[in-house]
Design an enzyme around this catalytic site. Structure first.
Site, PDB file in Angstrom:
ATOM      1  N   HIS A 428       0.836  -1.207   0.000  1.00 36.27           N
ATOM      2  CA  HIS A 428       0.000   0.000   0.000  1.00 36.27           C
ATOM      3  C   HIS A 428       0.870   1.256   0.000  1.00 36.27           C
ATOM      4  O   HIS A 428       0.547   2.245   0.649  1.00 36.27           O
ATOM      5  CB  HIS A 428      -0.912   0.019   1.230  1.00 36.27           C
ATOM      6  N   ASP A 514      -0.266  -4.651   6.022  1.00 33.62           N
ATOM      7  CA  ASP A 514      -1.268  -5.583   5.503  1.00 33.62           C
ATOM      8  C   ASP A 514      -1.192  -5.716   3.990  1.00 33.62           C
ATOM      9  O   ASP A 514      -0.723  -4.843   3.278  1.00 33.62           O
ATOM     10  CB  ASP A 514      -2.677  -5.143   5.911  1.00 33.62           C
ATOM     11  N   GLU A 515      -1.641  -6.856   3.535  1.00 33.10           N
ATOM     12  CA  GLU A 515      -1.922  -7.135   2.129  1.00 33.10           C
ATOM     13  C   GLU A 515      -0.722  -6.983   1.200  1.00 33.10           C
ATOM     14  O   GLU A 515      -0.817  -6.424   0.106  1.00 33.10           O
ATOM     15  CB  GLU A 515      -3.094  -6.264   1.640  1.00 33.10           C
ATOM     16  N   VAL A 516       0.417  -7.496   1.613  1.00 32.20           N
ATOM     17  CA  VAL A 516       1.559  -7.566   0.703  1.00 32.20           C
ATOM     18  C   VAL A 516       1.367  -8.802  -0.181  1.00 32.20           C
ATOM     19  O   VAL A 516       1.222  -9.910   0.325  1.00 32.20           O
ATOM     20  CB  VAL A 516       2.883  -7.660   1.478  1.00 32.20           C
ATOM     21  N   GLU A 567      -1.039  -8.663  10.253  1.00 29.50           N
ATOM     22  CA  GLU A 567       0.015  -9.390   9.555  1.00 29.50           C
ATOM     23  C   GLU A 567       1.397  -9.119  10.141  1.00 29.50           C
ATOM     24  O   GLU A 567       2.300  -9.936  10.015  1.00 29.50           O
ATOM     25  CB  GLU A 567       0.013  -9.019   8.068  1.00 29.50           C
TER      26      GLU A 567
END
Length: 842
Positions: A428, A514-516, A567
Site C-alpha cells: 500500500h 497488511d496485504e503484501v 500481519e
C-alpha cells in the site's frame, strides 16, 4: 533503392502526419453517460452483465475512433465486451480504459451507444458502478477531459439476503418505544447513574471554580457554553456554580459528577477524568438547546460515578484514498471527544495518496498528494476512486501542511485525543515509492547520484511480477534496500518534530503491514545481495521479520512503540500441508500493538484476534464484521459502501462482545444465517488474552468517501455504537449464559439504545457544530389487509408519505397510522428535526 527510399519517406510522412493529427474539437462535457446493472449470475456464473450508455448531447459528432474513455472500477472487468463495439483494458490499480473497435459508429448529436461488459462479481449496490469517467484523445494522450453527467440507474436484483422495507418493518416492530424521562440522559452509559430530584438552571452568568488543576478543561467548556448561549459568559452568579475538584483514586479517566439544584461538582484524579465529566454534563443538556441560542437550560439532577471499560477507544479515518479537509477533521474530533473516544488513527498514506507535509521530503506531497490523468506517474499519481483527470480537486488531491497538522494535533490534544499517524508499508505504498522516484530523477539530472539514491524505495533492476488485492503491480517497498531504512528514519524524525512543535503526545507510529502480495522481491538484486549476507533469510517470507525488526528498532531508538495491522505479528508456516499464519514468537516479548480486522465469517480467520492476544500481543479489535464503517449497512441497492467483509448496520457495533464475539454472531459476510459449528475448534480468549485486549477501533476507509456528507453518513450514528461498547461496562446480556434470558436482556438494551439515539443524541447531532449528516434509515413498510403500515428504527423521527409516486419532502403528509390507498405509488421517508430526509421506502 529508389523504391526503398520512397517507401521509407512515405512511412515517415505517415508517422509524422499521425503524430501531428489534430485533436478533435468535440466537447467531452457533452457526453452524458449512464450505468446500469443488467443481470446478475450472467451465464450462470457469479458475474454480472453491465451496460454503459453514452449519449452525445452536443452539436457535433463524436468520431468513431481516435479516443479512449478512462474510468475506475474496484472490480475486475472482462476485456472483450458483450456488445463487441469496444475493448476494456486494465492499466494499473483500479484504472481501466475503453477503446472503441471497428464496429463502434460515430455518435451524432442526440445519438446514444451502449457498451455491454461483464464484471467478475455480482452487483449488490450502486457502489459497484464504475466511476470517474473521462475522455482521452489518441492525438493528445497526455491530456484528459472530464465528461458530462454520470448517472447510476436503479437495479432491483433478486438475491439472497436482500433487505426489503417489509423486513425492516418486522425488525423495527421489536423496538419498544421508551418514554424519554425513563432514558439514561448521559451517553455513553455511565458505570453508575442515579437521577435525583430537581434541576440545575444553567445560564450565561454561571460561575466556574477549580483548584487550578483543571483550568484548561474549564476554558474548553466555557467556549462550548458561549456557543450555547450565543454570547460571552458573565461569570457573576454565586448561586449557580460549576466546580471542578481533585479527588484521589478515581483512575486515569474516571470522574464523579454531582448535579444539584444550586451547584454542579465534577471530581477527578486527572485532567482526562475532569474532561470526561464535562462531556457527560454536556450530554445532560437537552438536544433541543443546540437548535438556537438559549437564555436558560434546565439540567436534571444526577449522581454519577464513571470510568471507561477500555483504555483504548479509537476511530480510524482514511484520508489517503480520498482526502478530507482540516475543517472536517476538526469537526470529527469534536464528536469523538463528546462521546469519549480517545485515539484518532490517522491513515495518512496509501497507494493513492500521501497527505502530510514533511519538510525533509517535499516530494511526498508534491507528487503523492495529487491525482489526475498521467501516463507515467512522474509528476503526480493517476486517477483513482473516481477522482478524474484534473489535479488539485477534492477528494482525489489534497494534503495537510505542517501548520494544518499542528493545528489538528493541538485541537485533538486539548480534547484528550491522541493522534496516531499511520504510514503504510511495505505494501500500500505506491504514493511514497513514486514520490521518491521523482526525487531520484531530479537529483540524477543534477549529477547528485549519492543523494539521488539515498531515499529510493525500490530496486531499479527488480523484475518481480505481482498484483496486489487492489490490482497494483508496483506498490510494494523493497525492504532489502538500505535506503528504505534511511527513508523511514527520516519520516520518523520529521513526524516526531511536528508533534514536538505542537506539544502533542507521540507514543506510537503505525506502520501498516497488511496485504503484501505474493511474488514481491523474488527478482530483486537487493534481496539476493541481502540474502547472501544474512543466513537467517532463506526466502522472501523471512524479509517480513527482518523489516519489522528494523522498524521496531528505529522506533525504540526514539522512545516510540510500533503498531501495525495483524500481519505484522504473524509468521507464515505450513499447517496440515496448507499455508497458514501463526503468531510470530520473535516479536512477542515486545508486546507490539496489532490492530486485527480480519474476523470475516467463513474466512477461517474468525479467531485471529484471540490467537494474537493469547500469544502476548497487544490487540486492538478492529473487526470487519462489526466495526468497519465503510461497509454498507445492509444488502440493498440504495445503500452505499463495500460489503466484501460484512454488512455493518448500527446493531453490529452495539451488539459486539469483545471477549466473545462468536457468541452473538448470527450471519455471514453476505448477511445470511450461519451454522454455529464453524466456531468449533476456534481459539477462545484466555484470561491472559483478555489482559492484552487494549480496546476497540472503528474504521472508515476512504475509497467511497468523496464528500464530507458521505463521510458523516457512514460514520454516524454507527460510531455511537462503538462509543457505547468501548466506554460502558460489560453489559449483562453479553455474559448471561442462558440464551433465552440473554436475548431478552439484549432486546431491552437495544431498544433503550435506539431511543437514546432517536430522542437525544441524533437530535443533538442535527444542530451541533452546524449539524452532522448522519444516516437517517429508511422506514420499514408493510402492506397488510389493504393498509400500508410504517415504522422507524429510531423512535422520535417523523415519517412522511406520498401517494403520487413522488419522493416525500417536508410538505408531505405525516404518517401517524395505517395508510389506506390503492395502487403501488406509496412512498415513505423519515425526516430529522431540520427537515433532512433519509432514503425512500417504496
Amino acid at each position: 533503392m529508389r523504391r526503398l527510399f520512397v517507401l521509407i519517406f512515405a512511412v515517415a510522412f505517415c508517422i509524422k502526419a499521425t503524430a501531428q493529427a489534430p485533436v478533435p474539437t468535440f466537447d467531452a462535457h457533452k457526453l452524458n453517460i449512464s450505468w446500469q446493472a443488467v443481470q446478475n449470475n450472467y451465464q450462470n456464473k457469479a458475474e454480472s452483465l453491465n451496460a454503459l450508455v453514452i449519449t452525445n448531447t452536443g452539436k457535433t459528432t463524436l468520431p468513431a475512433s481516435g479516443w479512449k474513455l478512462h474510468f475506475n472500477s474496484a472490480r475486475g472487468i472482462a476485456s472483450a465486451t458483450v456488445s463487441g463495439n469496444a475493448v476494456i483494458t486494465k492499466l494499473n490499480g483500479d484504472l481501466f480504459t475503453i477503446t472503441p473497435t471497428a464496429t463502434f459508429t460515430a455518435l451524432k448529436p442526440g445519438a446514444s451507444a451502449t457498451i455491454q461488459f461483464v464484471s467478475d462479481e455480482l452487483v449488490i449496490n450502486f457502489t459497484d458502478a464504475p466511476e470517474g469517467i473521462y475522455l482521452v484523445w489518441d492525438a493528445q494522450p497526455e491530456k484528459g477531459y472530464a465528461t458530462g453527467d454520470f448517472t447510476v440507474l436503479p437495479f432491483k436484483p433478486n438475491y439472497p439476503g436482500l433487505v426489503t422495507p417489509a423486513i425492516i418493518y418486522n425488525q423495527n416492530q421489536k423496538i419498544q418505544d421508551v418514554p424519554e424521562q425513563q432514558l439514561t440522559k448521559i451517553f455513553p452509559t455511565p458505570a453508575s447513574y442515579k437521577e435525583t430530584t430537581g434541576t440545575f438552571n444553567l445560564t450565561a452568568d454561571v460561575q466556574f471554580t477549580t483548584d487550578g488543576k483543571f483550568s484548561k478543561e474549564i476554558l474548553g467548556f466555557e467556549a462550548d457554553l458561549q456557543t450555547l448561549f450565543g454570547k460571552k459568559l458573565a461569570s457573576k452568579s454565586v448561586a449557580n456554580i460549576i466546580s471542578l475538584k481533585y479527588k484521589d483514586g478515581l483512575g486515569d479517566e474516571g470522574y464523579e459528577l454531582s448535579v444539584q439544584p444550586t451547584a454542579i461538582i465534577i471530581s477527578a484524579t486527572n485532567a482526562a477524568g475532569a474532561f470526561y465529566g464535562i462531556q457527560s454534563l454536556k450530554t445532560l443538556i437537552p438536544a433541543a438547546a443546540y437548535a438556537h441560542a438559549q437564555k436558560i437550560v434546565e439540567i436534571p439532577c444526577v449522581e454519577v460515578k464513571d470510568q471507561p471499560r477500555f483504555p483504548y477507544r479509537a476511530l480510524l479515518l482514511d484520508v489517503a484514498r480520498n482526502f478530507q479537509t482540516k475543517e472536517q477533521v476538526l469537526k470529527l474530533l469534536d464528536v469523538m471527544a463528546l462521546y469519549k473516544l480517545n485515539v484518532f488513527h490517522f491513515h495518512l498514506s496509501d497507494d493513492e495518496g500521501w497527505r502530510i507535509e514533511l519538510p525533509t521530503l517535499p516530494e511526498l506531497t508534491q507528487i503523492g498528494s495529487q491525482r489526475g490523468h498521467t501516463l507515467d506517474s512522474k509528476i503526480f499519481l493517476p486517477a483513482s476512486h473516481g477522482s478524474g483527470p484534473e489535479t488539485g480537486r477534492l477528494a482525489g488531491s489534497g494534503f495537510y501542511t505542517r501548520a494544518d497538522y499542528i493545528e489538528i494535533l493541538k485541537y485533538a490534544t486539548a480534547r484528550h485525543i491522541t493522534v496516531m499517524p499511520e504510514i503504510e508499508t511495505p505494501g500500500h505504498a505506491r504514493a511514497s515509492i513514486k514520490a521518491m522516484d521523482a526525487r531520484y530523477r531530479r537529483l540524477m539530472a543534477e549529477g547528485k547520484q549519492a543523494e539521488a539514491v539515498k531515499y529510493l524505495l525500490r530496486d531499479l533492476n527488480d523484475k518481480s511480477e505481482y498484483n496486489s488485492v487492489q490490482y497494483w503491480n508496483d506498490n510494494v517497498i523493497d525492504v532489502s534496500l538500505p535506503s528504505t531504512y534511511t527513508f523511514f528514519e527520516t519520516v520518523i524524525n520529521d513526524i516526531a518534530g511536528i508533534y514536538k512543535e505542537a506539544g502533542a503526545p507521540l507514543n506510537t507510529i503505525h506502520f501498516g503491514g497488511d496485504e503484501v502480495p505474493a511474488h514481491v522481491w523474488e527478482q530483486s538484486p537487493a534481496y539476493l545481495t541481502l540474502k547472501a549476507s544474512h543466513p537467517e533469510i532463506s526466502g522472501t517470507g523471512d524479509l517480513w521479520y527482518y523489516f519489522y525488526g528494523r522498524i521496531n528498532q528505529l522506533l525504540k531508538d526514539k522512545g516510540l512503540t510500533l503498531a501495525g495491522w495483524e500481519e505484522m505479528g504473524l509468521r507464515k508456516t505450513m499447517l496440515d500441508g496448507k499455508a497458514a499464519y501463526v503468531p510470530n514468537p520473535d516479536f512477542t516479548p515486545y508486546h507490539l500493538q496489532t490492530e486485527v480486522w480480519n474476523n470475516s465469517i467463513g474466512s477461517g480467520q474468525e479467531d485471529l484476534a484471540y490467537k494474537l492476544a493469547n500469544a502476548g500481543y497487544k490487540v486492538v479489535l478492529s473487526s470487519v464484521t462489526n466495526l468497519y464503517f465503510d461497509m454498507a449497512h445492509y444488502k440493498s441497492f440504495d445503500e452505499p459502501g463495500y460489503y466484501w467483509g460484512a454488512f455493518v448496520d448500527i446493531d453490529k457495533p452495539f451488539s459486539f462482545i469483545p471477549y466473545d464475539y462468536f457468541k452473538n454472531t448470527s450471519v455471514d459476510r453476505d448477511g445470511l444465517p450461519i451454522n454455529k459449528s464453524i466456531f468449533i475448534g476456534k481459539q477462545r480468549l484466555t484470561d491472559y488474552g483478555k489482559t492484552n485486549i487494549a480496546g476497540l477501533q472503528g474504521c472508515l476507509w476512504g475509497e467511497n468517501i468523496k464528500t464530507p456528507e458521505r463521510m458523516e453518513y457512514m460514520i454516524f450514528p454507527s460510531v455511537l455504537g462503538l462509543a457505547e461498547r468501548a466506554w460502558a461496562q460489560d453489559p449483562q446480556w453479553a455474559t448471561e449464559p442462558d440464551t433465552t434470558k440473554s436475548s431478552a436482556m439484549y432486546q431491552q438494551a437495544w431498544a433503550n439504545f435506539l431511543n437514546v439515539l432517536g430522542k437525544r443524541e441524533l437530535p443533538r447531532l442535527t444542530y451541533l457544530n452546524g449539524g452532522y449528516s448522519y444516516r437517517i434509515p429508511k422506514p420499514g413498510v408493510m402492506m397488510r389487509g389493504g393498509e400500508y403500515k410504517a415504522n422507524m428504527q429510531f423512535p422520535g423521527f417523523t415519517i412522511r408519505y406520498t401517494t403520487d409516486g413522488k419522493d416525500p419532502d417536508t410538505k408531505s403528509k405525516v404518517y401517524n397510522d395505517a395508510v389506506i390507498v390503492t395502487g403501488n405509488n406509496v412512498k415513505f421517508r423519515a425526516f430529522d428535526n431540520k427537515g433532512r430526509g433519509g432514503n425512500v421506502s417504496e
